[in-house]
Every structure is written in C-alpha cells, then in structure tokens.
Enzyme design. Structure first.
Site, short mmCIF file in Angstrom:
data_model
loop_
_atom_site.label_atom_id
_atom_site.label_comp_id
_atom_site.label_asym_id
_atom_site.label_seq_id
_atom_site.Cartn_x
_atom_site.Cartn_y
_atom_site.Cartn_z
N TYR A 143 0.82 -1.22 0.00
CA TYR A 143 0.00 0.00 0.00
C TYR A 143 0.86 1.27 0.00
O TYR A 143 0.43 2.30 -0.48
CB TYR A 143 -0.91 0.04 1.24
CG TYR A 143 -2.23 -0.65 1.09
CD1 TYR A 143 -2.31 -1.97 0.67
CD2 TYR A 143 -3.42 0.02 1.37
CE1 TYR A 143 -3.53 -2.61 0.55
CE2 TYR A 143 -4.64 -0.61 1.26
CZ TYR A 143 -4.69 -1.93 0.85
OH TYR A 143 -5.90 -2.55 0.74
N LYS A 194 3.40 -15.15 2.08
CA LYS A 194 3.56 -15.86 0.80
C LYS A 194 5.04 -16.15 0.63
O LYS A 194 5.68 -15.79 -0.37
CB LYS A 194 2.97 -15.00 -0.34
CG LYS A 194 2.86 -15.69 -1.70
CD LYS A 194 1.79 -16.76 -1.77
CE LYS A 194 1.87 -17.49 -3.11
NZ LYS A 194 0.95 -18.66 -3.17
N ASP A 226 -2.84 -18.07 0.16
CA ASP A 226 -3.87 -18.76 -0.63
C ASP A 226 -4.49 -19.89 0.21
O ASP A 226 -5.71 -20.06 0.24
CB ASP A 226 -3.31 -19.28 -1.96
CG ASP A 226 -1.98 -20.02 -1.82
OD1 ASP A 226 -1.38 -20.02 -0.72
OD2 ASP A 226 -1.53 -20.62 -2.82
N ASP A 250 -6.13 -7.05 4.17
CA ASP A 250 -7.30 -6.42 3.55
C ASP A 250 -8.23 -7.49 3.01
O ASP A 250 -9.44 -7.49 3.27
CB ASP A 250 -6.83 -5.49 2.41
CG ASP A 250 -8.00 -4.82 1.71
OD1 ASP A 250 -8.93 -4.37 2.39
OD2 ASP A 250 -7.98 -4.77 0.45
N ASP A 254 -11.89 -9.24 4.94
CA ASP A 254 -13.22 -9.25 4.29
C ASP A 254 -13.80 -10.66 4.28
O ASP A 254 -14.99 -10.86 4.53
CB ASP A 254 -13.14 -8.72 2.85
CG ASP A 254 -13.47 -7.23 2.77
OD1 ASP A 254 -13.34 -6.54 3.79
OD2 ASP A 254 -13.86 -6.77 1.68
C1 IPM Z 1 -10.33 -1.38 4.19
C2 IPM Z 1 -10.64 -0.76 2.85
C3 IPM Z 1 -9.51 0.21 2.52
C4 IPM Z 1 -8.22 -0.60 2.37
C5 IPM Z 1 -9.75 1.08 1.28
C6 IPM Z 1 -11.08 1.80 1.35
C7 IPM Z 1 -8.64 2.05 1.07
O1 IPM Z 1 -10.80 -1.74 1.90
O2 IPM Z 1 -10.23 -0.63 5.18
O3 IPM Z 1 -10.22 -2.60 4.26
O4 IPM Z 1 -7.95 -1.16 1.31
O5 IPM Z 1 -7.50 -0.68 3.34
MG MG Z 2 -10.81 -3.73 2.67
#
Ligand code: IPM
Ligand code: MG
Length: 362
Positions: A143, A194, A226, A250, A254
């Site tokens: 990032y 990884k 993975d 990230d 999710d």
């Molecule tokens: C998160 C989001 C952010 C990230 C974006 C909105 C920049 O996806 O907080 O997980 O990628 O970190």
């Molecule tokens: Mg995210």
C-alpha cells in the site's frame, strides 16, 4: 474521580452521520454511568471533505485527530466521488489518516453471534462459535512501498508499479501486537504470508519466528495466504488470532467478516504507538444507497465505541457494558433490515439506538 477524554468524530459520508449519532448517544450515557466525560469535536473526511475543501483529508482534520485521545470514524466514499483522480478520492483520505497517525496495527474481529448465525452463507456447524481476530499491518507493505506509480518504459510502453516492502522493525512491531493479542485470547497465532514466492514474506516469516521465542505460551503457525483463504472458508474454527501484512489482511479480513454474514455488526480498531490516538470504525462502508433513510444498522459503530473504550482509552468495564447491551437488544429481537429474519422486530437506525439506550438505562 471523573476521567476526561477528547474524541474526534469523523462521520464521513453516506450513512455515517446517522450511525454516528447513535454511537455518541450510547457513549455519553455509558460515560455518565462510569464517571467518564467526553468532549467531542467533529471534522470532515472523505467525500464530505472533498465537497467542502477540495481534499479528502484536510490538514485541520488531521490536527483535530492528533490532539484528541481517540478518533471515532464512521465511513467514507460514495458514487459521487468514484471517478476523481486518486489523490482526491475518499480512500486517499483514509490512507492519509492511517499514515498521518501512524496507525500500524489494525484489529478486525470476526465473531459469530449466536443470534445471527443464520445470516452466514456457510453451514451452521461450520461457523458456530467462530471467533477470529485479524491483526492487519496497516501502514506498510504494498500500500505504501516505493517506487510506485505508472511510468513509461524505454520502449514507450506504460508500466504500473507498486512495491511490497517491509523493514524488520515494521514486521517486529506488528508481530508484537499479534503475539500480545493472541496471548489475551486463546493463545493461538497464525501468521499469514507468501514465503514460498516473495522475499518480503521470507523476512516476515523469519522475524515472526524470532519473535516467537519471547512468547513461549503462544502456539504459532504459518500459512501461505492462498491456503489461509481456503482454510478460512473450509474450517474457520481452527483460527484464533491471525497476523498478516497490509494487502493480505485487507483481503482476509473481508473473507473473515463474511463468515459472520452480518458485516453491519463488525467493528475495528487501528492503533499506533502507545499514547497516540487510535481510530475506531465499523468494517462496513458508507452504504450510499440507504443513506438518509433511517435504515442503517448502527451496531458496528456502537461496537466500535466499545473497541475505543477497550483498546484506546483502557476502560474495559464501560466497553463490556456496551457489548452486553448489543447482545441484549439482539436477544430482545430487535433487527435492522440487514440482519432481519422472520419473527423479529424490524427497527430503523434510530429505533435500534432507542432500544440500546433503554437496555443501558435498566
Ligand atoms: C479497508 C478498505 C480500505 C483498504 C480502502 C477503502 C482504502 O478496503 O479498510 O479494508 O484497502 O485498506
Ligand atoms: Mg478492505
């Protein structure tokens, strides 16, 4: 004695101001009950800041955050700002806040609440009892690594570049958070990398291994990212605490969030060095499609307040009070649209707030 705290509120965009209003009511009430006094300062971030000032993270906002004890953020973004150049996008404001406050450690819990187990897309027996904490490195990795940009090659072709890089000290400080978090939970830490392909991951693994000698009571394992993604969906109960880099975190956070099926319930904490203000925010986004309609689920924002009290202000009793109240309103059957199921009482954002206040006053 009354403890005093300065809180910066960043409602951001979409449903932000609605869920923030509920969270502030809850915080003030619980504060009164625990001799905590809060002063609030609101500031702009994301699309709201772009509209007002032309930039997603105005300098005044970062300054307000820096002089506070903790920052409560709702959500940023919306269709309106999706096509702006990257430097002016709401997401850039969020990344600027993370790096500006040095928030290198992101804690993202994914907990299955028994009341909402049917919301998961996975089988009940697979997800029942899942309680995972993802510790994501937040200010390094691909990032923020340099070089980055879209350049032209010698032959005149465009070439996009980002750099995944971690220094040993960046790995060590997040490793420490990972081990300490695991220690306070069930004592199992899974580091995700990884290392079969990436040099940066090899260093990650080496440093984590070295750090493990300081934590003999933590059971450490390693997974390639993975495989970790696969295991999260196959058998999520094997995980307690996961520590990983920015991009892998990230993605995996999710996936972990979706195990619960109710992203509207999940809070997060972003922490820097001890003594610097953390940022506490829901995992979900700004939901522009339902903004202003009193439909949003405020519970992730309210649970973010609990994380703020626990991890940012060291007020675990007040934090527990809020977590218990959230469980209670669910037990009483109150549901916003996103977690509604038959036989339950459908309420809006405000109605959920009122139910919480009532439970807290009992
Ligand atoms: C998160 C989001 C952010 C990230 C974006 C909105 C920049 O996806 O907080 O997980 O990628 O970190
Ligand atoms: Mg995210």
């Amino acid at each position: 004695m009354i403890e005093q705290y300065r809180i910066t509120l960043l409602p951001g965009d979409g449903i932000g101001s609605e869920i923030m209003a509920v969270a502030v009511d809850v915080l003030e009430l619980v504060g009164k009950q625990h001799q905590l006094e809060f002063t609030f300062e609101s500031a702009l971030i994301g699309g709201a800041a772009i509209d007002e000032t032309g930039e997603p993270l105005p300098a005044e906002t970062l300054e307000a955050c820096r002089r506070s004890d903790a920052v409560l953020l709702a959500a940023i973004g919306g269709y309106k700002w999706d096509n702006l150049p990257r430097s002016q996008r709401p997401e850039t404001g969020l990344l600027g806040l993370r790096s500006g406050l040095g928030l290198f450690a992101n804690l993202r819990p994914a907990t299955i609440l028994p009341q909402l187990i049917d919301a998961s897309s996975l089988k009940k027996e697979v997800v029942e009892g899942v309680d995972i904490m993802v510790v994501r490195e937040l200010t390094g990795g691909v990032y923020f690594g340099k070089p980055k940009g879209i350049f032209e090659t010698e032959t005149g072709e465009q070439r996009g570049v980002n750099t995944m890089a971690y220094t040993a000290s960046e790995i060590d400080r997040i490793a420490k958070v990972g081990f300490e978090t695991a220690q306070k939970r069930k004592g199992r830490l899974c580091s995700v990398d990884k290392a079969n392909v990436l040099d940066v991951s090899q260093l990650w693994r080496d440093r984590i291994e070295a750090m493990a000698t300081n934590y003999p009571n933590v059971e450490l394992s390693h997974l390639y990212v993975d495989n970790a993604a696969m295991q999260l969906v196959r058998a999520p109960k094997q995980f307690d605490t996961i520590v990983t880099g920015n991009l892998f975190g990230d993605i995996l956070s999710d996936a972990a969030a979706m195990l619960t099926g109710s992203i509207g319930m999940l809070p997060s904490a972003s922490l820097g060095e001890a003594g610097s203000p953390g940022v506490f925010e829901p995992v979900h986004g700004s939901a522009p499609d339902i903004a202003g309609q009193d439909k949003a689920n405020p519970l992730a924002q309210v649970l973010s307040v609990a994380m703020m009290l626990r991890y940012g202000l060291n007020q675990p009793q007040a934090a527990n009070k809020i977590a218990t109240a959230v469980t209670k309103v669910l037990d009483l059957g109150y549901r916003t649209g996103d977690i509604m199921s038959s036989g339950m009482t459908d309420v809006g954002c405000k109605g959920m707030g009122e139910a919480l206040i009532k439970v807290l006053e009992e």
